[in-house]
Design a protein around this motif. Structure first.
Motif, PDB file in Angstrom:
ATOM      1  N   SER A 150       1.352   1.725 -12.255  1.00  0.00           N
ATOM      2  CA  SER A 150       1.197   2.502 -11.027  1.00  0.00           C
ATOM      3  C   SER A 150       0.056   3.497 -11.172  1.00  0.00           C
ATOM      4  O   SER A 150      -0.251   3.946 -12.273  1.00  0.00           O
ATOM      5  CB  SER A 150       2.500   3.257 -10.720  1.00  0.00           C
ATOM      6  OG  SER A 150       3.600   2.384 -10.632  1.00  0.00           O
ATOM      7  N   PRO A 151      -0.587   3.868 -10.042  1.00  0.00           N
ATOM      8  CA  PRO A 151      -1.614   4.912 -10.113  1.00  0.00           C
ATOM      9  C   PRO A 151      -1.002   6.239 -10.527  1.00  0.00           C
ATOM     10  O   PRO A 151       0.160   6.521 -10.240  1.00  0.00           O
ATOM     11  CB  PRO A 151      -2.172   4.956  -8.693  1.00  0.00           C
ATOM     12  CG  PRO A 151      -1.111   4.364  -7.832  1.00  0.00           C
ATOM     13  CD  PRO A 151      -0.407   3.363  -8.666  1.00  0.00           C
ATOM     14  N   ASN A 152      -1.798   7.061 -11.192  1.00  0.00           N
ATOM     15  CA  ASN A 152      -1.289   8.289 -11.777  1.00  0.00           C
ATOM     16  C   ASN A 152      -1.571   9.517 -10.925  1.00  0.00           C
ATOM     17  O   ASN A 152      -1.096  10.597 -11.238  1.00  0.00           O
ATOM     18  CB  ASN A 152      -1.894   8.482 -13.168  1.00  0.00           C
ATOM     19  CG  ASN A 152      -0.980   9.231 -14.106  1.00  0.00           C
ATOM     20  OD1 ASN A 152       0.240   9.153 -13.992  1.00  0.00           O
ATOM     21  ND2 ASN A 152      -1.562   9.971 -15.029  1.00  0.00           N
ATOM     22  N   CYS A 156       0.818  -1.211   0.000  1.00  0.00           N
ATOM     23  CA  CYS A 156       0.000   0.000   0.000  1.00  0.00           C
ATOM     24  C   CYS A 156       0.850   1.258   0.000  1.00  0.00           C
ATOM     25  O   CYS A 156       0.662   2.151  -0.838  1.00  0.00           O
ATOM     26  CB  CYS A 156      -0.931  -0.028   1.225  1.00  0.00           C
ATOM     27  SG  CYS A 156      -1.645   1.563   1.667  1.00  0.00           S
ATOM     28  N   TYR A 157       1.784   1.356   0.929  1.00  0.00           N
ATOM     29  CA  TYR A 157       2.579   2.573   1.039  1.00  0.00           C
ATOM     30  C   TYR A 157       3.430   2.805  -0.197  1.00  0.00           C
ATOM     31  O   TYR A 157       3.533   3.929  -0.702  1.00  0.00           O
ATOM     32  CB  TYR A 157       3.475   2.540   2.283  1.00  0.00           C
ATOM     33  CG  TYR A 157       4.393   3.736   2.336  1.00  0.00           C
ATOM     34  CD1 TYR A 157       3.923   4.968   2.772  1.00  0.00           C
ATOM     35  CD2 TYR A 157       5.709   3.656   1.895  1.00  0.00           C
ATOM     36  CE1 TYR A 157       4.736   6.081   2.790  1.00  0.00           C
ATOM     37  CE2 TYR A 157       6.533   4.768   1.905  1.00  0.00           C
ATOM     38  CZ  TYR A 157       6.041   5.977   2.355  1.00  0.00           C
ATOM     39  OH  TYR A 157       6.847   7.076   2.343  1.00  0.00           O
ATOM     40  N   TYR A 158       4.044   1.728  -0.717  1.00  0.00           N
ATOM     41  CA  TYR A 158       4.908   1.911  -1.876  1.00  0.00           C
ATOM     42  C   TYR A 158       4.096   2.345  -3.091  1.00  0.00           C
ATOM     43  O   TYR A 158       4.539   3.202  -3.878  1.00  0.00           O
ATOM     44  CB  TYR A 158       5.707   0.646  -2.193  1.00  0.00           C
ATOM     45  CG  TYR A 158       6.885   0.943  -3.088  1.00  0.00           C
ATOM     46  CD1 TYR A 158       8.152   1.093  -2.568  1.00  0.00           C
ATOM     47  CD2 TYR A 158       6.713   1.135  -4.458  1.00  0.00           C
ATOM     48  CE1 TYR A 158       9.241   1.404  -3.379  1.00  0.00           C
ATOM     49  CE2 TYR A 158       7.780   1.455  -5.280  1.00  0.00           C
ATOM     50  CZ  TYR A 158       9.042   1.590  -4.739  1.00  0.00           C
ATOM     51  OH  TYR A 158      10.104   1.915  -5.547  1.00  0.00           O
ATOM     52  N   VAL A 159       2.894   1.784  -3.251  1.00  0.00           N
ATOM     53  CA  VAL A 159       2.050   2.178  -4.379  1.00  0.00           C
ATOM     54  C   VAL A 159       1.684   3.657  -4.268  1.00  0.00           C
ATOM     55  O   VAL A 159       1.724   4.405  -5.248  1.00  0.00           O
ATOM     56  CB  VAL A 159       0.784   1.308  -4.446  1.00  0.00           C
ATOM     57  CG1 VAL A 159      -0.147   1.803  -5.541  1.00  0.00           C
ATOM     58  CG2 VAL A 159       1.158  -0.151  -4.708  1.00  0.00           C
ATOM     59  N   PHE A 160       1.333   4.096  -3.047  1.00  0.00           N
ATOM     60  CA  PHE A 160       1.067   5.522  -2.838  1.00  0.00           C
ATOM     61  C   PHE A 160       2.295   6.356  -3.193  1.00  0.00           C
ATOM     62  O   PHE A 160       2.197   7.366  -3.894  1.00  0.00           O
ATOM     63  CB  PHE A 160       0.669   5.784  -1.380  1.00  0.00           C
ATOM     64  CG  PHE A 160       1.028   7.155  -0.901  1.00  0.00           C
ATOM     65  CD1 PHE A 160       0.317   8.267  -1.338  1.00  0.00           C
ATOM     66  CD2 PHE A 160       2.108   7.353  -0.037  1.00  0.00           C
ATOM     67  CE1 PHE A 160       0.670   9.553  -0.928  1.00  0.00           C
ATOM     68  CE2 PHE A 160       2.458   8.626   0.389  1.00  0.00           C
ATOM     69  CZ  PHE A 160       1.731   9.729  -0.065  1.00  0.00           C
ATOM     70  N   SER A 161       3.469   5.934  -2.718  1.00  0.00           N
ATOM     71  CA  SER A 161       4.678   6.734  -2.945  1.00  0.00           C
ATOM     72  C   SER A 161       5.046   6.772  -4.419  1.00  0.00           C
ATOM     73  O   SER A 161       5.599   7.771  -4.900  1.00  0.00           O
ATOM     74  CB  SER A 161       5.848   6.193  -2.101  1.00  0.00           C
ATOM     75  OG  SER A 161       6.255   4.916  -2.538  1.00  0.00           O
ATOM     76  N   SER A 162       4.724   5.725  -5.160  1.00  0.00           N
ATOM     77  CA  SER A 162       4.991   5.762  -6.599  1.00  0.00           C
ATOM     78  C   SER A 162       4.047   6.747  -7.291  1.00  0.00           C
ATOM     79  O   SER A 162       4.441   7.431  -8.245  1.00  0.00           O
ATOM     80  CB  SER A 162       4.846   4.364  -7.209  1.00  0.00           C
ATOM     81  OG  SER A 162       3.506   3.909  -7.161  1.00  0.00           O
TER      82      SER A 162
END
Length: 374
Positions: free
Chosen positions: A188-190, A171-177
């Motif tokens: 990754s989310p944009n 979760c955190y890494y996806v947010f940070s990406s």
């Protein structure tokens, strides 16, 4: 925690020693180009330690777009008066950087964000007992729905989104990406705001019960500041703090994607200016600001109204640590407020004994030891 000697500023920058040889030095332009070319292409830039990390930490404005935190007015000078009883300790030194350079201070940024929230709180524009969706309705569809702002401030949301720097599916890494602080690819989310507004990770414990550190909480606090003020986070920091402390220079946030500042850890600033910010929490606040910016009520809350029970699940706490509060990692029995940053940054402020320490560092090759409290 051992009692520290009183001082206005203690800035130790880039603590680790680099080896030097007799080879001919490249030109500054060639050196910068070589460092950028040396950054990994299949991972995020901060995975490269040693000399490259030292250069990158001081030159993020060269690698990425930034957004400016503006200064204003006359510089408020920080007078130096050395206490001879200290002996041979250097009060201020820059062994591998220049005083005018603006290194990244990573998670030390978090207390700048929480301070903005405290100012809005003192102006009765934010009530930390309210749940976050009262101010940001978009979060009604996420796991942040029903979470009180005070629990976001104290890293006690109970959400399953702890800090994670390796697992790119976490979760955190996806947010940070999404915000540009982690490795981004086409899967990754944009948009970090959209990602957080739809966050569904569940809870591991009821909110307000345990400390669990995550920069996603700081992002939500920054979003709160933006929503209440109508300004982007860096603009709010300019207007509410940086333009009022007699800073020597503008600061900035690195903003790798679409001009969104890395709210949870992207502050680039001269160490002395960060110390000026720290002085706002001390009896010497008038050195940098004619009118108090951080209220006495907020300082008392930090010192005496924390929740020690939140740290009950933490191991190896530093000696004398009482509690955490408002994004500060620890508040100590002697009145010291401490906030650390990844790879060896930090600020310590003591409103009781009236001092501020600031330091900045990086990882040497194959060694991820940090400058921590002992």
């Amino acid at each position: 925690m051992p009692r520290l000697f009183p001082a206005l500023v203690f800035a130790v920058v880039a603590l680790f020693t680099m080896s030097s040889g007799a080879k001919e030095e490249p030109s500054p332009a060639d050196y910068a180009r070589a460092q950028i070319e040396n950054l990994p292409e299949d991972d995020i830039w901060w995975t490269k330690n040693g000399e490259t990390m030292l250069w990158s930490f001081k030159n993020l404005h060269t690698i990425f777009p930034t957004v400016t935190v503006h200064r204003k007015g006359a510089v408020k000078e920080l007078e130096t008066s050395i206490n001879e009883n200290i002996g041979s300790i250097y009060i201020e030194r820059y062994p591998r950087m220049k005083p005018h350079e603006k290194p990244v201070h990573w998670s030390v940024t978090k207390v700048l964000v929480s301070s903005l929230v405290s100012i809005l709180e003192s102006e009765e524009k934010v009530n930390v007992e309210h749940t976050i969706e009262r101010y940001i309705p978009e979060l009604s569809g996420s796991d942040f729905k029903g979470v009180k702002i005070k629990n976001i401030l104290d890293m006690a949301t109970g959400l399953k989104c702890p800090e994670e720097y390796v697992d790119k599916s976490a979760c955190y890494y996806v947010f940070s990406s999404a915000i540009g602080d982690g490795y981004w690819n086409e899967r990754s989310p944009n948009n970090p705001y959209e990602y957080v507004s739809k966050l569904k990770v569940g809870k591991y414990v009821e909110q307000g019960k345990e400390y669990d550190y995550s920069g996603i909480n700081t992002f939500v606090l920054g979003w709160l500041v933006e929503r209440v003020t109508g300004l982007q986070l860096h603009e709010a920091a300019s207007e509410m703090i940086w333009s009022k402390i007699g800073a020597e220079a503008d600061a900035s946030f690195f903003a790798p994607r679409y001009g969104v500042p890395v709210i949870h850890g992207g502050l680039l600033a001269r160490p002395r200016d960060l110390a000026r910010f720290g002085l706002l929490f001390t009896p010497s606040h008038n050195v940098v600001s004619e009118a108090p910016i951080i209220t006495e009520k907020h300082i008392r809350r930090l010192l005496y109204q924390g929740r020690p029970e939140l740290l009950a699940n933490q191991k190896n706490l530093p000696e004398g640590a009482k509690h955490n509060a408002y994004q500060w990692d620890f508040v100590f029995e002697d009145g010291t407020l401490y906030k650390g940053g990844w790879a060896g940054q930090g600020i310590m402020v003591n409103p009781v004994h009236d001092y501020v320490f600031v330091w900045n560092s990086y990882f040497k090759d194959k060694d991820e030891s940090e400058t921590k409290l002992t």
